[in-house]
Design an enzyme around this catalytic site. Structure first.
Site, PDB file in Angstrom:
ATOM      1  N   ASN A   1      -1.724  29.038  24.044  1.00 51.02           N
ATOM      2  CA  ASN A   1      -0.571  29.884  23.750  1.00 51.02           C
ATOM      3  C   ASN A   1       0.038  29.420  22.428  1.00 51.02           C
ATOM      4  O   ASN A   1       0.922  28.560  22.414  1.00 51.02           O
ATOM      5  CB  ASN A   1       0.441  29.792  24.902  1.00 51.02           C
ATOM      6  CG  ASN A   1       1.696  30.594  24.628  1.00 51.02           C
ATOM      7  OD1 ASN A   1       1.801  31.286  23.617  1.00 51.02           O
ATOM      8  ND2 ASN A   1       2.660  30.494  25.527  1.00 51.02           N
TER       9      ASN A   1
ATOM     10  N   CYS B   1       4.120  31.679  21.575  1.00 50.04           N
ATOM     11  CA  CYS B   1       5.398  31.746  22.301  1.00 50.04           C
ATOM     12  C   CYS B   1       6.545  31.741  21.302  1.00 50.04           C
ATOM     13  O   CYS B   1       6.697  30.792  20.534  1.00 50.04           O
ATOM     14  CB  CYS B   1       5.550  30.576  23.274  1.00 50.04           C
ATOM     15  SG  CYS B   1       7.140  30.668  24.141  1.00 50.04           S
TER      16      CYS B   1
ATOM     17  N   GLY C   1       2.110  41.887  32.927  1.00 52.06           N
ATOM     18  CA  GLY C   1       3.184  40.901  33.072  1.00 52.06           C
ATOM     19  C   GLY C   1       4.455  41.541  33.610  1.00 52.06           C
ATOM     20  O   GLY C   1       4.726  41.534  34.819  1.00 52.06           O
ATOM     21  N   THR C   2       5.221  42.159  32.724  1.00 51.82           N
ATOM     22  CA  THR C   2       6.551  42.677  33.069  1.00 51.82           C
ATOM     23  C   THR C   2       6.526  43.657  34.238  1.00 51.82           C
ATOM     24  O   THR C   2       7.431  43.642  35.082  1.00 51.82           O
ATOM     25  CB  THR C   2       7.165  43.340  31.815  1.00 51.82           C
ATOM     26  OG1 THR C   2       7.191  42.357  30.773  1.00 51.82           O
ATOM     27  CG2 THR C   2       8.571  43.834  32.060  1.00 51.82           C
TER      28      THR C   2
ATOM     29  N   ILE D   1      -1.329  41.088  23.296  1.00 49.08           N
ATOM     30  CA  ILE D   1      -0.449  40.277  22.461  1.00 49.08           C
ATOM     31  C   ILE D   1       0.524  39.483  23.327  1.00 49.08           C
ATOM     32  O   ILE D   1       0.706  39.806  24.507  1.00 49.08           O
ATOM     33  CB  ILE D   1       0.404  41.163  21.501  1.00 49.08           C
ATOM     34  CG1 ILE D   1       1.206  42.206  22.289  1.00 49.08           C
ATOM     35  CG2 ILE D   1      -0.437  41.780  20.428  1.00 49.08           C
ATOM     36  CD1 ILE D   1       2.183  43.025  21.465  1.00 49.08           C
ATOM     37  N   ASN D   2       1.176  38.511  22.693  1.00 47.38           N
ATOM     38  CA  ASN D   2       2.350  37.882  23.313  1.00 47.38           C
ATOM     39  C   ASN D   2       3.569  38.766  23.002  1.00 47.38           C
ATOM     40  O   ASN D   2       3.425  39.846  22.443  1.00 47.38           O
ATOM     41  CB  ASN D   2       2.533  36.460  22.765  1.00 47.38           C
ATOM     42  CG  ASN D   2       3.177  35.536  23.786  1.00 47.38           C
ATOM     43  OD1 ASN D   2       4.131  35.934  24.465  1.00 47.38           O
ATOM     44  ND2 ASN D   2       2.671  34.335  23.926  1.00 47.38           N
TER      45      ASN D   2
ATOM     46  N   ALA E   1      13.646  34.597  27.261  1.00 46.93           N
ATOM     47  CA  ALA E   1      13.557  33.349  26.505  1.00 46.93           C
ATOM     48  C   ALA E   1      13.602  32.216  27.531  1.00 46.93           C
ATOM     49  O   ALA E   1      14.579  31.474  27.630  1.00 46.93           O
ATOM     50  CB  ALA E   1      14.692  33.228  25.499  1.00 46.93           C
TER      51      ALA E   1
ATOM     52  N   GLY F   1       0.543  44.130  27.028  1.00 49.21           N
ATOM     53  CA  GLY F   1       1.775  44.539  26.347  1.00 49.21           C
ATOM     54  C   GLY F   1       2.201  45.893  26.875  1.00 49.21           C
ATOM     55  O   GLY F   1       1.790  46.928  26.371  1.00 49.21           O
TER      56      GLY F   1
HETATM   57  C1  LIG Z   1       9.288  36.200  31.962  1.00 48.69           C
HETATM   58  C2  LIG Z   1       8.080  36.069  31.087  1.00 48.69           C
HETATM   59  C3  LIG Z   1       7.459  34.823  30.954  1.00 48.69           C
HETATM   60  C4  LIG Z   1       6.326  34.657  30.132  1.00 48.69           C
HETATM   61  N1  LIG Z   1       5.729  33.434  30.027  1.00 48.69           N
HETATM   62  C5  LIG Z   1       4.604  33.304  29.270  1.00 48.69           C
HETATM   63  C6  LIG Z   1       3.931  32.045  29.205  1.00 48.69           C
HETATM   64  O1  LIG Z   1       4.294  31.059  29.838  1.00 48.69           O
HETATM   65  N2  LIG Z   1       2.813  31.958  28.416  1.00 48.69           N
HETATM   66  C7  LIG Z   1       2.342  33.049  27.701  1.00 48.69           C
HETATM   67  O2  LIG Z   1       1.333  32.931  26.982  1.00 48.69           O
HETATM   68  N3  LIG Z   1       2.965  34.253  27.762  1.00 48.69           N
HETATM   69  C8  LIG Z   1       4.067  34.399  28.529  1.00 48.69           C
HETATM   70  N4  LIG Z   1       4.682  35.623  28.603  1.00 48.69           N
HETATM   71  C9  LIG Z   1       4.144  36.769  27.827  1.00 48.69           C
HETATM   72  C10 LIG Z   1       3.241  37.652  28.708  1.00 48.69           C
HETATM   73  O3  LIG Z   1       2.144  36.924  29.188  1.00 48.69           O
HETATM   74  C11 LIG Z   1       2.710  38.890  27.923  1.00 48.69           C
HETATM   75  O4  LIG Z   1       1.920  38.472  26.828  1.00 48.69           O
HETATM   76  C12 LIG Z   1       3.828  39.772  27.389  1.00 48.69           C
HETATM   77  O5  LIG Z   1       4.945  39.776  28.261  1.00 48.69           O
HETATM   78  C13 LIG Z   1       3.370  41.218  27.180  1.00 48.69           C
HETATM   79  O6  LIG Z   1       2.859  41.776  28.370  1.00 48.69           O
HETATM   80  P1  LIG Z   1       3.759  42.660  29.408  1.00 48.69           P
HETATM   81  O7  LIG Z   1       4.474  43.704  28.597  1.00 48.69           O
HETATM   82  O8  LIG Z   1       2.772  43.209  30.385  1.00 48.69           O
HETATM   83  O9  LIG Z   1       4.718  41.704  30.038  1.00 48.69           O
HETATM   84  C14 LIG Z   1       5.808  35.793  29.428  1.00 48.69           C
HETATM   85  C15 LIG Z   1       6.430  37.048  29.570  1.00 48.69           C
HETATM   86  C16 LIG Z   1       7.543  37.197  30.391  1.00 48.69           C
HETATM   87  C17 LIG Z   1       8.178  38.570  30.511  1.00 48.69           C
END
Ligand SMILES: Cc1cc2nc3c(=O)[nH]c(=O)nc-3n(C[C@H](O)[C@H](O)[C@H](O)COP(=O)(O)O)c2cc1C
Length: 273
Positions: A84, A87, A225-226, A148-149, A28, A203
């Site tokens: 976005n 969020c 991302g993660t 997805i987000n 968050a 995701g």
């Molecule tokens: C620490 C962190 C910060 C994130 N910041 C953003 C952001 O600024 N804008 C956005 O659209 N998604 C943001 N996301 C979401 C990621 O872009 C992604 O959609 C989501 O984490 C799922 O992908 P993942 O499992 O590969 O992380 C963030 C995710 C994480 C973990």
């Protein structure tokens, strides 16, 4: 992809902002960023566009915010603009737009008017029917969809009986959400395919096989991302693994694999309960 950018600078949420969960991570952050002017005037000029394509990630509390930040990026060197509207970690805007097909379409329509750059809409998994939302965003002028987000969640410290995350709720990401994300990509692909609208699938992707699953489900490209938190160079491995799979299975390129899912065409709505 740049960090989510808002019209004004944001300090983000109080700590804790991240928490590791089994096979995932709750965050968050609250869209901490220095604001559109700083990003465009001070950060963009430092980026090397010769080999890398950069996308902006635009967020706001009002439709006017989205329009203003999109307009500012439209005048910049950025290659594409992602809205976005998903969020889950801010009090106003973000997912409040993304969970309503009407509001999502209004944001896309308004931003479409101020930019000719490729416009991507990032969809929320925290909604009843992602297909309807995808359809409305395409009609409103979105060139591509990101799916997805993060998925809304929380954690509790049993000693203090307090929420672990300062914001109480956070967004769950990482391998824990991969099955959810895959289903959403397949559902959105049903709507996007007839319009030739590409999908960025994301995701929980950590490996080439994960990425291949998203492509087979209908993603044109994938996002990571993660996984970068514990393996910063994982994308090299993922790219090499995809190339190996394509060669071994005699596919002419990734495009030949997009949506190659061998399943009945209509999504099964009943669940195994
Ligand atoms: C620490 C962190 C910060 C994130 N910041 C953003 C952001 O600024 N804008 C956005 O659209 N998604 C943001 N996301 C979401 C990621 O872009 C992604 O959609 C989501 O984490 C799922 O992908 P993942 O499992 O590969 O992380 C963030 C995710 C994480 C973990």
């Amino acid at each position: 992809m740049l960090k989510g950018t808002t019209r004004e600078p944001r300090l983000g949420n109080p700590p804790h902002r991240v928490y590791e969960t089994p096979m995932g991570m709750l965050n968050a952050i609250g869209l901490q960023n220095p604001g559109a002017d700083y990003v465009i005037d001070r950060i963009l000029p430092t980026l090397d566009f010769t080999e890398t394509t950069f996308f902006a990630n635009v967020c706001g509390s009002t439709i006017e915010d989205y329009v203003e930040v999109t307009r500012r990026f439209d005048e910049s060197t950025i290659d594409a603009i992602e809205l976005n509207i998903s969020c889950p970690n801010i009090k106003e805007g973000g997912v409040q737009f993304g969970n309503s097909p009407d509001m999502s379409a209004r944001v896309v329509e308004a931003c479409r008017r101020v930019t000719k750059k490729p416009l991507i809409t990032k969809l929320s998994p925290n909604q009843t029917d992602i297909r309807e939302n995808a359809r409305r965003c395409i009609e409103a002028g979105s060139d591509a969809l990101a799916v997805i987000n993060t998925v809304m969640g929380m954690a509790i410290d049993v000693k203090s009986r307090k929420p672990v995350i300062g914001n109480i709720q956070g967004g769950l990401s990482g391998p824990a959400i991969k099955p959810i994300a895959l289903l959403k990509v397949m559902q959105v692909a049903e709507v996007a395919r007839p319009h030739n609208v590409p999908i960025i699938g994301q995701g929980g992707i950590c490996s080439a096989d994960d990425a291949l699953e998203f492509i087979i489900a209908g993603a044109t490209t994938v996002g990571v991302g993660t996984a970068l938190f514990y393996e910063p160079l994982v994308c090299r491995k993922i790219n090499a693994g995809i190339a190996e799979y394509l060669a071994a299975n005699r596919f002419a390129g990734v495009h030949a694999l997009v949506g190659a899912l061998d399943a009945p065409k209509k999504t099964v709505m009943a669940c195994a309960c």
